[in-house]
Design an enzyme around this catalytic site. Structure first.
Site, PDB file in Angstrom:
ATOM      1  N   ARG A   1      42.957  53.932  42.440  1.00 53.12           N
ATOM      2  CA  ARG A   1      42.183  53.612  41.946  1.00 53.12           C
ATOM      3  C   ARG A   1      42.062  54.206  40.265  1.00 53.12           C
ATOM      4  NH1 ARG A   1      37.574  56.662  42.553  1.00 53.12           N
ATOM      5  NH2 ARG A   1      38.127  57.313  44.354  1.00 53.12           N
TER       6      ARG A   1
ATOM      7  N   TYR B   1      29.721  32.638  32.213  1.00 55.69           N
ATOM      8  CA  TYR B   1      29.515  32.255  33.712  1.00 55.69           C
ATOM      9  C   TYR B   1      27.947  33.096  34.480  1.00 55.69           C
ATOM     10  CZ  TYR B   1      30.961  33.614  38.424  1.00 55.69           C
ATOM     11  OH  TYR B   1      31.256  33.544  39.644  1.00 55.69           O
TER      12      TYR B   1
ATOM     13  N   LYS C   1      42.192  33.080  36.917  1.00 58.22           N
ATOM     14  CA  LYS C   1      42.363  31.584  36.371  1.00 58.22           C
ATOM     15  C   LYS C   1      42.951  31.710  35.857  1.00 58.22           C
ATOM     16  CE  LYS C   1      37.445  31.488  38.249  1.00 58.22           C
ATOM     17  NZ  LYS C   1      36.978  32.799  38.008  1.00 58.22           N
TER      18      LYS C   1
ATOM     19  N   ASP D   1      34.918  37.418  26.320  1.00 64.25           N
ATOM     20  CA  ASP D   1      35.742  37.080  27.546  1.00 64.25           C
ATOM     21  C   ASP D   1      36.186  36.061  26.774  1.00 64.25           C
ATOM     22  OD1 ASP D   1      36.074  35.280  30.309  1.00 64.25           O
ATOM     23  OD2 ASP D   1      33.817  35.884  30.652  1.00 64.25           O
TER      24      ASP D   1
HETATM   25  C1  4LM Z   1      34.074  29.904  38.087  1.00 64.48           C
HETATM   26  N1  4LM Z   1      34.280  31.826  36.958  1.00 64.48           N
HETATM   27  O1  4LM Z   1      32.993  28.939  37.173  1.00 64.48           O
HETATM   28  P1  4LM Z   1      36.063  36.175  38.828  1.00 64.48           P
HETATM   29  N2  4LM Z   1      34.100  34.385  33.610  1.00 64.48           N
HETATM   30  C2  4LM Z   1      34.258  33.963  33.049  1.00 64.48           C
HETATM   31  C3  4LM Z   1      34.323  32.927  34.558  1.00 64.48           C
HETATM   32  O2  4LM Z   1      34.719  31.844  34.462  1.00 64.48           O
HETATM   33  C4  4LM Z   1      34.643  33.741  35.990  1.00 64.48           C
HETATM   34  C5  4LM Z   1      34.282  35.594  36.111  1.00 64.48           C
HETATM   35  C6  4LM Z   1      34.556  35.592  34.180  1.00 64.48           C
HETATM   36  C7  4LM Z   1      34.342  31.213  38.003  1.00 64.48           C
HETATM   37  C8  4LM Z   1      33.990  31.842  39.206  1.00 64.48           C
HETATM   38  C9  4LM Z   1      33.572  30.700  41.011  1.00 64.48           C
HETATM   39  C10 4LM Z   1      34.428  33.446  31.863  1.00 64.48           C
HETATM   40  C11 4LM Z   1      34.407  32.779  36.916  1.00 64.48           C
HETATM   41  C12 4LM Z   1      34.294  36.018  37.436  1.00 64.48           C
HETATM   42  O3  4LM Z   1      35.366  35.989  39.855  1.00 64.48           O
HETATM   43  O4  4LM Z   1      35.487  38.000  38.914  1.00 64.48           O
HETATM   44  O5  4LM Z   1      37.315  37.202  38.731  1.00 64.48           O
HETATM   45  O6  4LM Z   1      35.379  36.030  37.429  1.00 64.48           O
HETATM   46  O7  4LM Z   1      33.991  28.636  39.126  1.00 64.48           O
END
Ligand code: 4LM
Length: 349
Positions: free
Chosen positions: A11, A64, A161, A136
């Site tokens: 951690r 998001y 992603k 982001d």
């Molecule tokens: C989606 N997205 O859009 P974790 N930042 C951006 C994102 O698109 C996402 C996250 C952070 C999607 C997930 C279901 C621009 C997530 C959050 O899912 O915590 O790795 O990322 O479909």
């Protein structure tokens, strides 16, 4: 305040994670990287490191959903307020910041509307009141956009992603411009504990080896599919920075070296047609998430952005018939055929 040791307890730090973190810091051009167990692990650790009771945040209106919910449903409990701005008009960021603004939060291109924030403008607005800027960079990746070069203080990623790239790992990352802010974020991260397992870190690190090649191929397919959709009579409008019709194209060209492979488009028929389209594809898959080699489609109003209120969706620019596509690496003719068939089916009376 303790700082991240090399290898002591996972951690706190781990050699496999450190290898990934150093690669990400190189790619984004930052002083230090921090790998986390999800994108939200990086985003929440970074945001919570930048605000205290009584502080104010300025954030883009299209984000998001879980990030929006940090600002609307979590930070108010700790006495932190947020003003959401339409990121597109000139001067929007400058007019929203106040003396008590400690954080400017941007997502560009934004999920799922593809709205572009002028990174220079957002950073200048933040600096005018001594606030930190977080960006982001999940949609663009460091291959297409390097926000730290524009003065952003830390870049955040859902490594689930494009960085991972194969839809087989949930991970996140922050890359921080300077050691001092890294120490603050690492301290929050260490207490909250969104640790990435070393095996998952290895998978993301392996994904990075093909990131440049994948992003070029993704971009070529996305450009072709966006043009195909724009010409289709079932489609009202396509949001993709590579299109001549995209209203913020010149800004996108100024700060991005490629436009990525996220597209959203509006169908002529609204909510029902949007849902029917995503349920009718065959080569593409109906699913949330993005950035893998397979094409995914989803309907934000009923899926990723369903948790928002109608008003929040309106402010975010998410219409009822909006469809989001994460364009994969399939043969483009297979995608044309699949989308054409599904569009016809969705709009048939
Ligand atoms: C989606 N997205 O859009 P974790 N930042 C951006 C994102 O698109 C996402 C996250 C952070 C999607 C997930 C279901 C621009 C997530 C959050 O899912 O915590 O790795 O990322 O479909």
């Amino acid at each position: 305040m303790a700082t991240a040791p090399e290898a002591y307890y996972t951690r706190w730090g781990n050699p496999t994670l450190r290898d990934l973190e150093d690669s990400l810091a190189d790619l984004e051009g930052g002083a230090r990287g921090l790998a986390t167990g999800s994108g939200m692990g990086a985003i929440s650790s970074a945001i919570l490191s930048c605000v205290d009771e009584g502080d104010h945040v300025v954030a883009g209106a299209s984000l998001y959903t879980a990030t929006t919910e940090i600002f609307t449903r979590m930070l108010p409990r700790f006495g932190v307020t947020t003003t959401f701005v339409d990121p597109r008009p000139r001067g929007a960021w400058r007019s929203a910041v106040r003396p008590e603004t400690r954080l400017v939060y941007i997502e560009t291109p934004a999920n799922p509307t593809m709205m572009i924030t002028d990174i220079h403008e957002a950073v200048a607005a933040a600096r005018s009141v001594g606030a930190v800027t977080l960006a982001d960079n999940t949609f663009a990746t460091p291959i297409n956009q390097r926000p730290l070069e524009f003065g952003v203080d830390a870049v955040l990623h859902s490594a689930t992603k494009y960085l991972g790239g194969h839809a087989d790992v949930v991970a996140g990352a922050a890359v921080i411009a300077r050691q001092r802010l890294f120490d603050r974020i690492w301290f929050t991260y260490k207490l909250l504990g969104p640790t990435l397992g070393p095996f998952e870190a290895f998978l993301v690190r392996r994904g990075l080896k093909t990131l440049p090649l994948r992003m070029v191929a993704h971009g070529t397919n996305a450009q072709a599919l966006a043009e195909f959709l724009e010409d289709h009579r079932a489609v009202k409008v396509v949001h993709y920075p590579g299109l001549k019709s995209f209203p913020q194209r010149s800004l996108a060209r100024k700060q991005m070296s490629g436009f990525g492979a996220m597209i959203s488009f509006e169908l002529k028929g609204g909510y029902r047609t949007g849902k029917r389209f995503v349920e009718s594809v065959d080569v593409a898959t109906l699913a949330v998430s993005l950035g893998g080699v397979e094409t995914l489609v989803q309907h934000p109003a009923s899926m990723t952005h369903g948790p928002l209120t109608d008003e929040e969706r309106r402010v975010s620019g998410i219409t009822e018939g909006l469809v989001r596509v994460s364009v994969g690496l399939e043969d483009i003719d297979d995608l044309f055929e699949d989308f054409d068939r599904a569009l016809r089916k969705a709009t048939r009376r």
